[in-house]
Design a protein around this motif. Structure first.
Motif, short mmCIF file in Angstrom:
data_model
loop_
_atom_site.label_atom_id
_atom_site.label_comp_id
_atom_site.label_asym_id
_atom_site.label_seq_id
_atom_site.Cartn_x
_atom_site.Cartn_y
_atom_site.Cartn_z
N HIS A 59 11.24 -7.16 -4.62
CA HIS A 59 11.39 -6.85 -6.06
C HIS A 59 10.92 -5.43 -6.38
O HIS A 59 10.21 -5.20 -7.36
CB HIS A 59 10.60 -7.85 -6.91
N THR A 60 11.31 -4.48 -5.58
CA THR A 60 10.89 -3.10 -5.80
C THR A 60 11.99 -2.16 -5.34
O THR A 60 12.76 -2.49 -4.42
CB THR A 60 9.58 -2.79 -5.05
N LEU A 61 12.07 -1.00 -5.96
CA LEU A 61 13.04 0.02 -5.58
C LEU A 61 12.40 1.14 -4.75
O LEU A 61 13.08 2.11 -4.41
CB LEU A 61 13.68 0.64 -6.83
N ARG A 62 11.13 1.02 -4.45
CA ARG A 62 10.43 2.10 -3.75
C ARG A 62 11.04 2.44 -2.39
O ARG A 62 11.17 3.63 -2.06
CB ARG A 62 8.95 1.73 -3.59
N PRO A 63 11.43 1.48 -1.54
CA PRO A 63 12.02 1.87 -0.25
C PRO A 63 13.27 2.74 -0.39
O PRO A 63 13.40 3.76 0.29
CB PRO A 63 12.32 0.52 0.43
N LEU A 64 14.18 2.35 -1.28
CA LEU A 64 15.42 3.12 -1.42
C LEU A 64 15.16 4.48 -2.06
O LEU A 64 15.77 5.49 -1.66
CB LEU A 64 16.42 2.33 -2.26
N ILE A 65 14.26 4.53 -3.04
CA ILE A 65 13.96 5.82 -3.67
C ILE A 65 13.26 6.75 -2.68
O ILE A 65 13.54 7.96 -2.65
CB ILE A 65 13.10 5.60 -4.93
N GLN B 80 0.83 -1.20 0.00
CA GLN B 80 0.00 0.00 0.00
C GLN B 80 0.87 1.25 0.00
O GLN B 80 1.88 1.31 0.71
CB GLN B 80 -0.93 0.00 1.22
N THR B 81 0.46 2.21 -0.77
CA THR B 81 1.15 3.49 -0.83
C THR B 81 0.38 4.52 -0.01
O THR B 81 -0.82 4.70 -0.22
CB THR B 81 1.26 3.97 -2.29
N PRO B 82 1.03 5.18 0.95
CA PRO B 82 0.32 6.18 1.75
C PRO B 82 -0.24 7.30 0.88
O PRO B 82 0.39 7.75 -0.08
CB PRO B 82 1.39 6.70 2.71
N GLN B 83 -1.44 7.71 1.22
CA GLN B 83 -2.13 8.77 0.49
C GLN B 83 -2.20 10.02 1.36
O GLN B 83 -2.16 9.95 2.59
CB GLN B 83 -3.53 8.32 0.08
N MET B 84 -2.29 11.17 0.70
CA MET B 84 -2.42 12.43 1.42
C MET B 84 -3.89 12.60 1.85
O MET B 84 -4.71 13.18 1.14
CB MET B 84 -1.96 13.59 0.54
N ALA C 66 4.71 15.35 4.29
CA ALA C 66 4.61 15.75 2.89
C ALA C 66 5.03 14.66 1.91
O ALA C 66 4.86 14.83 0.70
CB ALA C 66 5.47 17.00 2.65
N LEU C 67 5.56 13.54 2.39
CA LEU C 67 6.05 12.50 1.48
C LEU C 67 4.98 11.94 0.55
O LEU C 67 5.29 11.63 -0.61
CB LEU C 67 6.70 11.37 2.29
N PRO C 68 3.72 11.76 0.97
CA PRO C 68 2.73 11.24 0.00
C PRO C 68 2.58 12.10 -1.24
O PRO C 68 2.18 11.60 -2.30
CB PRO C 68 1.43 11.20 0.83
N TRP C 69 2.85 13.39 -1.16
CA TRP C 69 2.78 14.23 -2.35
C TRP C 69 3.85 13.87 -3.38
O TRP C 69 3.72 14.19 -4.55
CB TRP C 69 2.93 15.70 -1.95
N PHE C 70 4.91 13.20 -2.92
CA PHE C 70 6.01 12.83 -3.82
C PHE C 70 5.92 11.38 -4.28
O PHE C 70 6.85 10.90 -4.95
CB PHE C 70 7.36 13.07 -3.12
N GLU C 71 4.84 10.68 -3.94
CA GLU C 71 4.70 9.28 -4.36
C GLU C 71 4.64 9.14 -5.88
O GLU C 71 5.21 8.20 -6.43
CB GLU C 71 3.47 8.66 -3.71
N PRO C 72 3.95 10.02 -6.62
CA PRO C 72 4.01 9.90 -8.09
C PRO C 72 5.43 10.03 -8.64
O PRO C 72 5.81 9.31 -9.58
CB PRO C 72 3.11 11.03 -8.57
N LEU C 73 6.21 10.92 -8.06
CA LEU C 73 7.60 11.05 -8.49
C LEU C 73 8.38 9.78 -8.19
O LEU C 73 9.18 9.31 -9.02
CB LEU C 73 8.25 12.25 -7.79
N ILE C 74 8.17 9.19 -7.01
CA ILE C 74 8.87 7.96 -6.63
C ILE C 74 8.49 6.82 -7.58
O ILE C 74 9.36 6.08 -8.06
CB ILE C 74 8.54 7.61 -5.17
N VAL D 61 10.19 7.40 -11.02
CA VAL D 61 11.62 7.07 -11.03
C VAL D 61 11.83 5.57 -11.04
O VAL D 61 12.69 5.04 -11.76
CB VAL D 61 12.31 7.72 -9.80
N GLU D 62 11.03 4.84 -10.27
CA GLU D 62 11.16 3.38 -10.26
C GLU D 62 10.84 2.79 -11.62
O GLU D 62 11.56 1.90 -12.12
CB GLU D 62 10.24 2.80 -9.19
N ALA D 63 9.75 3.26 -12.25
CA ALA D 63 9.40 2.76 -13.59
C ALA D 63 10.49 3.09 -14.61
O ALA D 63 10.80 2.27 -15.49
CB ALA D 63 8.06 3.35 -14.02
N TRP D 64 11.07 4.27 -14.50
CA TRP D 64 12.15 4.66 -15.43
C TRP D 64 13.37 3.76 -15.27
O TRP D 64 13.97 3.34 -16.26
CB TRP D 64 12.52 6.11 -15.20
N VAL D 65 13.73 3.43 -14.03
CA VAL D 65 14.89 2.57 -13.78
C VAL D 65 14.64 1.17 -14.34
O VAL D 65 15.50 0.58 -15.01
CB VAL D 65 15.21 2.51 -12.28
#
Length: 380
Positions: free
Chosen positions: A111-117, A28-32, A227-235, A238-242
């Protein structure tokens, strides 16, 4: 029964440490949410109130000086050694390495880069926001204060807000933010709050920060976490691009357009997902040493069988068996020998060759059968 229970518990623990076959779908991804927005607004108002209180040299600055003159490190000196180690939990380098190691294992397992990003984005926001305020206000610390009762602003310092406190809130709060269950998130939230409060109080005890520095550091770290949930689309982007770049590099390695040394260095990184294997070079039939060695006895046996086979109208016996053995011996391949140089007889060998005279030749020695010429006398 008790031993069986212990074994089952250990098995469950090790099962949780093993890598999952694929990326879990329940992450689950935290939402604002509205609750988070309200907390963010309240924390921002508290942050601005502290800045204004310090800028106007209000009662908060007087409290800073009172605590400084109290000198907690002189009141409780027995705590000094322990708190010198405790404050390390707020330093950027050690805490970032420890948390990154844990989140790296989480990334590998799921199998995800989300924690490190997410950790990288949080630390980047921390450096930008806290660093800009530090350099902009330029406040001096208690040990470098020059005027009693002054806020010590715009004097070239860099301690307002407290970087140790804000870093403790962010680095340890990331563990709670990325927790996969509600219970784990609550427990880690309490742990990160205790650690950040302890680090902030320790900096006041050691005399490296004012009380207002610590209050602003707590607020700055909490603002970043909210404020981190606002940056979830960016995260996610970046993961999809990698991953897209990795798939493109895999296709290039499979097509052979990447130099062999570079491809060999990239194989561990490209096969990190566990489902991709590097292409194997094709094998040429009949070129292996073991194949040739294995084929030689078979050829020998075939030749022997052909030579020893009975011919109609011809007697078989020891002679035919010997002929078959001779044919089999001739069919076995022999190693090739390079042609050597021609053998020289003893009279043709020159002095200095291993088989000839070991004494070097003399230019003045006369050939055999001739008298040596008389040498001219020297020195009279």
């Amino acid at each position: 029964m008790r031993t069986d229970q212990i074994l089952s518990r250990l098995e469950r623990v090790f099962a949780r440490l093993d890598r999952e076959p694929e990326r879990p779908a329940h992450l689950q991804t935290p939402q604002m949410s509205r609750h988070r927005v309200v907390l963010f607004g309240a924390t921002l108002a508290f942050y601005l109130a502290i800045v204004v209180a310090v800028l106007t040299t209000s009662w908060l600055v007087r409290l800073d000086w009172q605590v400084m003159f109290f000198r907690p490190y002189d009141q409780w000196p027995q705590l000094h050694a322990f708190l010198d180690y405790l404050v390390v939990l707020g330093q950027r380098g050690p805490t970032a390495v420890m948390v990154a190691a844990w989140l790296g294992w989480r990334s590998w397992r799921q199998h995800t880069l989300r924690p490190l990003i997410t950790l990288g984005v949080a630390l980047l926001l921390l450096n930008i926001t806290v660093g800009a305020v530090k350099l902009g206000l330029g406040r001096l610390g208690p040990h470098y204060a020059t005027t009693i009762g002054s806020a010590e602003l715009f004097a070239g310092g860099d301690i307002f807000p407290s970087g140790h406190t804000a870093n403790a809130v962010v680095t340890w709060g990331i563990l709670a933010y990325l927790a996969s269950t509600t219970v784990t998130r609550r427990v880690l939230s309490v742990v990160s709050a205790v650690v950040s409060l302890s680090v902030g109080a320790t900096t006041v005890y050691l005399g490296t920060h004012w009380v207002s520095d610590v209050l602003l550091g707590w607020s700055a770290g909490l603002l970043i976490m909210l404020a981190l949930p606002w940056f979830e689309p960016l995260i996610s982007g970046v993961e999809a691009w990698v991953f897209e770049r990795r798939e493109g590099m895999r296709r290039r390695v499979e097509a052979g357009t990447v130099p062999a040394p570079v491809a060999g260095a990239l194989v561990p990184l490209l096969s990190a997902g566990g489902k991709w294997q590097p292409p194997q070079p094709p094998r040429i039939a009949g070129t292996g040493g073991s194949g040739a060695a294995a084929g030689a006895p078979a050829a020998a046996r075939a030749a022997g069988a052909a030579a020893g086979a009975a011919v109609p109208g011809q007697a078989t016996g020891p002679a035919s068996a010997q002929a078959g053995a001779a044919a089999a011996h001739a069919a076995v391949p022999r190693p090739a020998h390079h042609a050597g140089r021609a053998h020289l007889v003893r009279s043709e060998r020159v002095p200095g060759t291993p088989g000839g005279v070991r004494r070097p030749g003399h230019a003045e020695r006369a050939p055999a059968g001739r008298a040596a010429a008389a040498r001219p006398a020297t020195n009279g």
